[in-house]
Write an enzyme that holds these catalytic residues in place. Structure first.
Site, PDB file in Angstrom:
ATOM      1  N   HIS A 173       0.830  -1.206   0.000  1.00 41.14           N
ATOM      2  CA  HIS A 173       0.000   0.000   0.000  1.00 41.14           C
ATOM      3  C   HIS A 173       0.863   1.254   0.000  1.00 41.14           C
ATOM      4  O   HIS A 173       0.612   2.203  -0.744  1.00 41.14           O
ATOM      5  CB  HIS A 173      -0.886   0.031   1.252  1.00 41.14           C
ATOM      6  CG  HIS A 173      -1.957  -1.006   1.284  1.00 41.14           C
ATOM      7  ND1 HIS A 173      -2.235  -1.748   2.406  1.00 41.14           N
ATOM      8  CD2 HIS A 173      -2.817  -1.446   0.336  1.00 41.14           C
ATOM      9  CE1 HIS A 173      -3.236  -2.577   2.152  1.00 41.14           C
ATOM     10  NE2 HIS A 173      -3.598  -2.424   0.894  1.00 41.14           N
ATOM     11  N   ARG A 211      -1.971  -5.863  -8.520  1.00 39.48           N
ATOM     12  CA  ARG A 211      -1.123  -7.033  -8.345  1.00 39.48           C
ATOM     13  C   ARG A 211      -1.316  -7.937  -9.538  1.00 39.48           C
ATOM     14  O   ARG A 211      -2.368  -7.909 -10.181  1.00 39.48           O
ATOM     15  CB  ARG A 211      -1.505  -7.756  -7.057  1.00 39.48           C
ATOM     16  CG  ARG A 211      -1.119  -6.922  -5.833  1.00 39.48           C
ATOM     17  CD  ARG A 211      -1.401  -7.664  -4.579  1.00 39.48           C
ATOM     18  NE  ARG A 211      -2.823  -8.011  -4.551  1.00 39.48           N
ATOM     19  CZ  ARG A 211      -3.534  -8.133  -3.463  1.00 39.48           C
ATOM     20  NH1 ARG A 211      -2.961  -7.932  -2.302  1.00 39.48           N
ATOM     21  NH2 ARG A 211      -4.798  -8.452  -3.515  1.00 39.48           N
ATOM     22  N   LYS A 267     -18.889  -5.635   7.452  1.00 41.45           N
ATOM     23  CA  LYS A 267     -17.754  -6.525   7.245  1.00 41.45           C
ATOM     24  C   LYS A 267     -16.818  -6.405   8.435  1.00 41.45           C
ATOM     25  O   LYS A 267     -16.452  -5.305   8.829  1.00 41.45           O
ATOM     26  CB  LYS A 267     -17.015  -6.101   5.961  1.00 41.45           C
ATOM     27  CG  LYS A 267     -16.334  -7.255   5.234  1.00 41.45           C
ATOM     28  CD  LYS A 267     -15.741  -6.783   3.922  1.00 41.45           C
ATOM     29  CE  LYS A 267     -14.382  -7.427   3.671  1.00 41.45           C
ATOM     30  NZ  LYS A 267     -13.673  -6.789   2.539  1.00 41.45           N
ATOM     31  N   SER A 288      -3.304  -7.488   2.704  1.00 38.73           N
ATOM     32  CA  SER A 288      -3.653  -7.380   4.120  1.00 38.73           C
ATOM     33  C   SER A 288      -4.141  -8.710   4.671  1.00 38.73           C
ATOM     34  O   SER A 288      -3.799  -9.088   5.790  1.00 38.73           O
ATOM     35  CB  SER A 288      -4.752  -6.333   4.320  1.00 38.73           C
ATOM     36  OG  SER A 288      -4.286  -5.057   4.007  1.00 38.73           O
TER      37      SER A 288
END
Lengths: 160, 160, 160, 160, 160, 160
Positions: free
Chosen positions: D17, D90, D41, D127
């Site tokens: 990040h 990614r 969430k 993460s």
């Protein structure tokens, strides 16, 4: 002052290219369109004509400049203090290759690459498809500007 | 009456091609197999021989017709009132290019493209792999019908 | 007589769904829209409302019928003599999973799956994106028909 | 004056990040880091702690501001005159979904999305992987800054 | 005793190749590096020079042997009792083709293929990129060993 | 002595799993099958039953051992001197995530991951598809061994 480059063969420029150049022109102060001159690869249009088409297409954008380039894109960037490469991304296919090139260019010179997704309506348009269709008399009116249509007709009817 | 076309180079036809043509023949009333004749690309088999192989392979299917084609697939379709292109899809690779072509063909002419996944056992078979293996004496018996085996042997042993 | 099914959750139907159902209706004699009822998964619209929306959207197509289904899609097909599943394919993402399902369904029951590429302008539209945007007051007018807009507004303002 | 936003959950911020935020800060005049607060969430770190970590990580970049956001990213952008979303990419996986979101955001509001490829050494860091490894006592020292290590240790040893 | 082969053109060997060969040498008792000699494809380095470079690169690995090969990889394997092919996988792109080849090789001969992911720092390095950069005077010092640098310089300055 | 592990949930083992474990058993001296026990994720079979099925399936392979594992795979490997993780790769889908995990595991502990392509006939089989089909009374006889069929029937008819 942030400078970017949109590299490509542009043989010829399509509506998809124009869309990406226009977005780059909105994101950066100065935008170069770098027309790759590769003598070992056959093209339909000479570099000069590809440049003329791009200049016509971008004349309404005040901050865009079209130039031919030979050699490494990172050298083109270094000579003009360009720090960002802008690439349009069509759905899928060439993404992995593009990321590979982007990593390489960054390692070689520190030049960053950013990817802008192509607008859905142009996501299936490429120069080679346009040429293939035009070659067999198909209608590409919705895929390139009118001044490209004329040149395509002339180029494809003339001696090859 | 629904008419579809299975386009390709079929140089030569493999078991994978036969599988897709058979599925198209079950889905549509009439199926054309369109054998692309591209003079600027070298092929192992002449168009006539590729057509002969396909006719042998499809003779048991009553609604399949094999023809050569030059030019744009959408023109081939227009001349024969074909409204659907059927493509087999092998896992991965060429999917994005195929979708691009499908969008283009639809924009040019309204012809629809449908994709049929290749049966797992043929998903790794392609004409070029078959030729490469046969060229070096490898065994392709499980990948093409027996009458293709014979022709491959003759073609590869003869003068090139 | 060829029968196909367009399966999905349709929670709610989008312009992208309508586009695919319309294409299926042009390709096949009879088309079923099968609305998956999955009690272990929370939906915004009840099955009845999802069906009502689909019926409104497809009423101009004379050969489309909407039904709920529970269980295996291949059983739904067997009971109605459906031999083809039609799926819309958005660029990339879920293609591999879809091929896996198609192979499985074919192995289980002989039902064929054909894939139709989503029209470029709908290629980024999904029910879940529509709901997420509408939930926060965003404008989804260009993504769903007007009668879905009304129902979304009512559903999202009511008690959840 | 060009303003961009780097959106995400940042639960917690990783070296990957930081790399992307740093690149955005070099490309744009002002950069917002928008920390998504999604109450439905479960997250490991509260929004306040996620923001504190990001502020620590970006304090040396003079043009970066960290804020929480709820709702639609395009609304966050409209309220702050942000015209560009920056996303790190990614290798592979989520690219198609990201393009879908980008097209949607552009249609909804005109906000452009640009993608920056993640540096190779961080291309496998996320993460959720960091949390999973830390949860079982694995060593994530090379994946997050030291001040995140401390907070991870505290958070994972405390009552959950 | 388990024997594996690392096949490729190695024109020239890069740091990425060395990384994969080293991993294969750790996993298997004996490792062959098979240098594909394809006379119909132009290469920068002659097979002898490509082999010399590979021998220099692998001399510290006691169980690696370098050989030229022509024809089918499965025949090369059969003649040397090799039962496993080791391939490095760079992010994305050629994965589907590689799996296709692997299935084919397994069907033809029973030889297994295993894929080893390329280390992130080499994931963007390929022989063709190295040659293209070197050709225009770019710096590839971080991508190939020093003894390849020297040979590249000599080869590219000499008569082509 | 080379030791490998085949990790997974195996809920339940399919013919595809058996194929991969068999290949690993041919490539390595010792193979562990590591059954992931994840208490926060609901499974159809208890770990003990999943292990019993795997032991039945692998009893003819002399060098395979089945064990449950909790926590990090790299710790499981360290405790047993395992230096290689073997993963089966089905066409497409999860490849990018798998490479990400492989890079992570290598960074954390030096454990290598090798990928083996799933045999075409099993490339569409997964535990979750098997369960979904069996749940609705579909026939999975060709996808799992007979002793799994029996257990599936019992498990799905009993109290859930």
């Amino acid at each position: 002052m942030r400078r970017a480059v949109c590299p490509g063969s542009f043989d010829p420029m399509t509506n998809g290219h124009l869309d990406i150049i226009g977005r780059a022109a909105a994101l950066f102060d100065d935008v170069y369109v770098a027309v790759l001159v590769n003598e070992s690869k056959r093209s339909l249009f000479e570099p000069d004509e590809r440049i003329a088409i791009l200049e016509q297409g971008t004349q309404a954008m005040g901050n865009v400049k079209v130039e031919a380039f030979v050699g490494l894109l990172v050298d083109f960037c270094a000579e003009r203090s360009i720090d960002t490469i802008v690439k349009g991304l069509r759905a899928g296919g060439d993404f992995d290759y593009e990321v590979q090139m982007a990593q390489m260019n960054r390692t070689l010179s520190g030049v960053e690459t950013v990817f802008v997704p192509t607008a859905p309506q142009w996501s299936f348009v490429s120069s080679s498809l346009v040429k293939e269709i035009a070659r067999f008399g198909g209608d590409v009116e919705s895929l390139v500007p009118s001044y490209v249509l004329d040149r395509l007709a002339r180029r494809l009817s003339g001696p090859s």
